[in-house]
Design an enzyme around this catalytic site. Structure first.
Site, PDB file in Angstrom:
ATOM      1  N   GLU A 161      12.838 -49.450  51.542  1.00 13.92           N
ATOM      2  CA  GLU A 161      13.651 -49.289  50.321  1.00 13.92           C
ATOM      3  C   GLU A 161      13.914 -50.599  49.585  1.00 13.92           C
ATOM      4  OE1 GLU A 161      17.043 -46.740  50.706  1.00 13.92           O
ATOM      5  OE2 GLU A 161      16.190 -45.625  52.372  1.00 13.92           O
ATOM      6  N   ASN A 219      17.189 -45.702  60.177  1.00 12.80           N
ATOM      7  CA  ASN A 219      17.124 -46.515  58.953  1.00 12.80           C
ATOM      8  C   ASN A 219      18.540 -46.934  58.540  1.00 12.80           C
ATOM      9  OD1 ASN A 219      15.584 -47.560  56.737  1.00 12.80           O
ATOM     10  ND2 ASN A 219      16.247 -45.852  55.458  1.00 12.80           N
ATOM     11  N   HIS A 279      18.086 -53.053  49.413  1.00 15.81           N
ATOM     12  CA  HIS A 279      18.532 -52.934  48.015  1.00 15.81           C
ATOM     13  C   HIS A 279      19.384 -54.159  47.739  1.00 15.81           C
ATOM     14  CE1 HIS A 279      17.172 -48.782  47.799  1.00 15.81           C
ATOM     15  NE2 HIS A 279      17.783 -48.557  48.938  1.00 15.81           N
ATOM     16  N   ASP A 304      14.243 -53.056  46.666  1.00 12.48           N
ATOM     17  CA  ASP A 304      14.267 -53.306  45.225  1.00 12.48           C
ATOM     18  C   ASP A 304      15.208 -54.472  44.988  1.00 12.48           C
ATOM     19  OD1 ASP A 304      16.713 -51.885  45.488  1.00 12.48           O
ATOM     20  OD2 ASP A 304      15.945 -50.113  44.458  1.00 12.48           O
ATOM     21  N   GLU A 312      21.595 -44.462  57.762  1.00 12.26           N
ATOM     22  CA  GLU A 312      22.925 -44.996  57.414  1.00 12.26           C
ATOM     23  C   GLU A 312      24.077 -44.387  58.212  1.00 12.26           C
ATOM     24  OE1 GLU A 312      23.428 -44.477  53.207  1.00 12.26           O
ATOM     25  OE2 GLU A 312      21.716 -45.721  52.692  1.00 12.26           O
TER      26      GLU A 312
HETATM   27  C1  XIL Z   1      18.618 -42.500  46.163  1.00 13.48           C
HETATM   28  C2  XIL Z   1      17.567 -42.063  45.177  1.00 13.48           C
HETATM   29  O1  XIL Z   1      16.771 -43.150  44.810  1.00 13.48           O
HETATM   30  C3  XIL Z   1      18.222 -41.473  43.958  1.00 13.48           C
HETATM   31  O2  XIL Z   1      17.238 -40.956  43.061  1.00 13.48           O
HETATM   32  C4  XIL Z   1      19.191 -40.374  44.360  1.00 13.48           C
HETATM   33  O3  XIL Z   1      19.877 -39.914  43.237  1.00 13.48           O
HETATM   34  C5  XIL Z   1      20.182 -40.889  45.384  1.00 13.48           C
HETATM   35  O4  XIL Z   1      19.475 -41.454  46.486  1.00 13.48           O
HETATM   36  N1  XIL Z   1      19.623 -45.268  50.367  1.00 13.48           N
HETATM   37  C6  XIL Z   1      18.772 -44.244  50.707  1.00 13.48           C
HETATM   38  C7  XIL Z   1      18.061 -43.496  49.655  1.00 13.48           C
HETATM   39  O5  XIL Z   1      18.513 -44.048  51.912  1.00 13.48           O
HETATM   40  O6  XIL Z   1      17.812 -42.170  50.007  1.00 13.48           O
HETATM   41  C8  XIL Z   1      18.795 -43.550  48.335  1.00 13.48           C
HETATM   42  O7  XIL Z   1      17.972 -42.930  47.346  1.00 13.48           O
HETATM   43  C9  XIL Z   1      19.134 -44.973  47.985  1.00 13.48           C
HETATM   44  C10 XIL Z   1      20.017 -45.595  49.037  1.00 13.48           C
END
Ligand code: XIL
Length: 374
Positions: free
Chosen positions: A289, A219, A259, A291, A178
């Site tokens: 990632e 990423n 996400h 969801d 990011e």
């Molecule tokens: C999130 C985790 O899922 C949480 O448990 C934590 O509190 C914060 O981070 N992008 C990312 C991940 O690259 O590392 C993040 O994970 C979600 C967003």
């Protein structure tokens, strides 16, 4: 009299013929094999379902899930699903900066090591997440007033120590996570402020030096999910990666975080286009990632679960249809434990196993696409 005799002969022939016919019918009834009943259960929902990792391995594909140590230690169902269904494990939190270096120069690998051992004992590849990120930083680092030289040394030391520790055990790293802001500029963060944009190039260089075999990924996330509406972000990402490659930075892959919610999911075509464009850079891609939040629409739960299944199916299909897309991961294992519930305050049920570890329609959609492409 001769007529009576003739009739008697005829009727006994008839009786004989009838008896022969009956005998034939009897024999054939005894030897006919009953047709097998077609199973009415969908094999994916039965106990006998073929695990996702078995389907994925048929085509050398990575199917992964982010995992944390808490449930690995205490939840047998979680452990079972994680290791039976996935061939790739991503460390959700245990490899973030503050977890690994809680005090300057003091590294604590104990928790991350436990996860790595769990994965290795179940023949799962480990994807390390993440070396350089705006969040997850240690307080001592954020509070310090560092010179450029000090920051360079701190970053180098962190990457070198962590990647060397896991050399040969972590197959791929999210080296930088990011780095782009929503407006497509470089995100304002401690490393950019103190070192300048070259912190990205240097991070990859140092990671390569520490483990020449590991696949090094950049990423990135986008709220609208890499479809057409994310064009600004896609362009910025494309330009960033092109620059890295032109400068000879050792970059092997790009991860697209996913996400998303049901309100604005990317389409199959939109995502495939983005993946094809990034493939043109000659690097590996993974969908990371993932969801998919159900959101708070007034649709019934079964309808939302069906929509969620469709989106999951579209996303993995886009990846499976693009040769350089080598893996797909979920940001969690079951709806029982997901960071999203904590974030929105409502149950979002964004994963493919429900809170009772049952496969959801989204699971079937993923399995179907993996089967089709094997
Ligand atoms: C999130 C985790 O899922 C949480 O448990 C934590 O509190 C914060 O981070 N992008 C990312 C991940 O690259 O590392 C993040 O994970 C979600 C967003």
């Amino acid at each position: 009299m001769s007529q009576n005799l003739a009739m008697g002969k005829h009727s006994s022939a008839l009786i004989l013929a009838l008896m022969a016919l009956l005998l034939l019918l009897f024999i054939s009834a005894c030897t006919t094999v009953e047709p097998q009943e077609t199973p009415s259960v969908d094999p994916q929902n039965s106990v006998e379902r073929v695990p996702l990792r078995v389907l994925a391995e048929r085509k050398g594909f990575g199917i992964g899930a982010a995992a944390t140590l808490g449930p690995i230690r205490k939840d047998e169902n979680y452990r079972r699903i994680l290791s039976e269904e996935f061939n790739q494990l991503v460390t959700e939190n245990e490899m973030k900066f503050q977890r690994l270096q809680p005090e300057q120069g003091r590294f604590d690998f104990s928790k991350a090591d436990e996860i790595v051992e769990f994965a290795r004992s179940r023949d799962m590849r480990v994807f390390g997440h993440t070396l350089v990120w705006q969040r997850g930083l240690a307080d001592w680092l954020k509070a310090g007033d560092w010179t450029r030289e000090e920051l360079l040394e701190l970053l180098h030391d962190h990457i070198d120590t962590v990647v060397s520790h896991y050399r040969g055990k972590v197959y791929a790293w999210d080296v930088v996570n990011e780095a782009l802001a929503p407006d497509a500029s470089l995100r304002d963060l401690i490393w950019l402020r103190g070192i300048g944009p070259e912190y990205i190039d240097l991070s990859f260089k140092w990671a390569r030096e520490a483990d020449p075999q590991a696949h090094l990924f950049y990423n990135e996330y986008d709220g609208s999910g890499w479809g057409k509406s994310a064009q600004l972000k896609v362009d910025a990402l494309y330009n960033l990666l092109t620059g890295l490659l032109e400068r000879g930075v050792p970059l092997d892959g790009v991860g697209l975080q996913m996400h998303i919610g049901l309100d604005k999911p990317p389409s199959y075509e939109g995502l495939k286009q983005t993946l094809e464009r990034l493939s043109g850079l000659g690097i590996e891609i993974q969908i990371t990632e993932t969801d998919i939040r159900l959101g708070n629409s007034s649709d019934s739960l079964p309808k939302k679960l069906a929509q969620q299944a469709k989106v999951y199916g579209d996303l993995i299909r886009a990846c499976l249809d693009v040769e350089r897309c080598s893996g797909f991961w979920f940001w969690g294992v079951t709806d029982r434990y997901t960071w999203v519930n904590g974030i929105t305050g409502t149950p979002e049920d964004p994963l493919i196993f429900d809170r009772f570890y049952q496969p959801k329609p989204a699971y079937d959609a993923i399995a179907r696409e993996l089967k089709k492409s094997a």
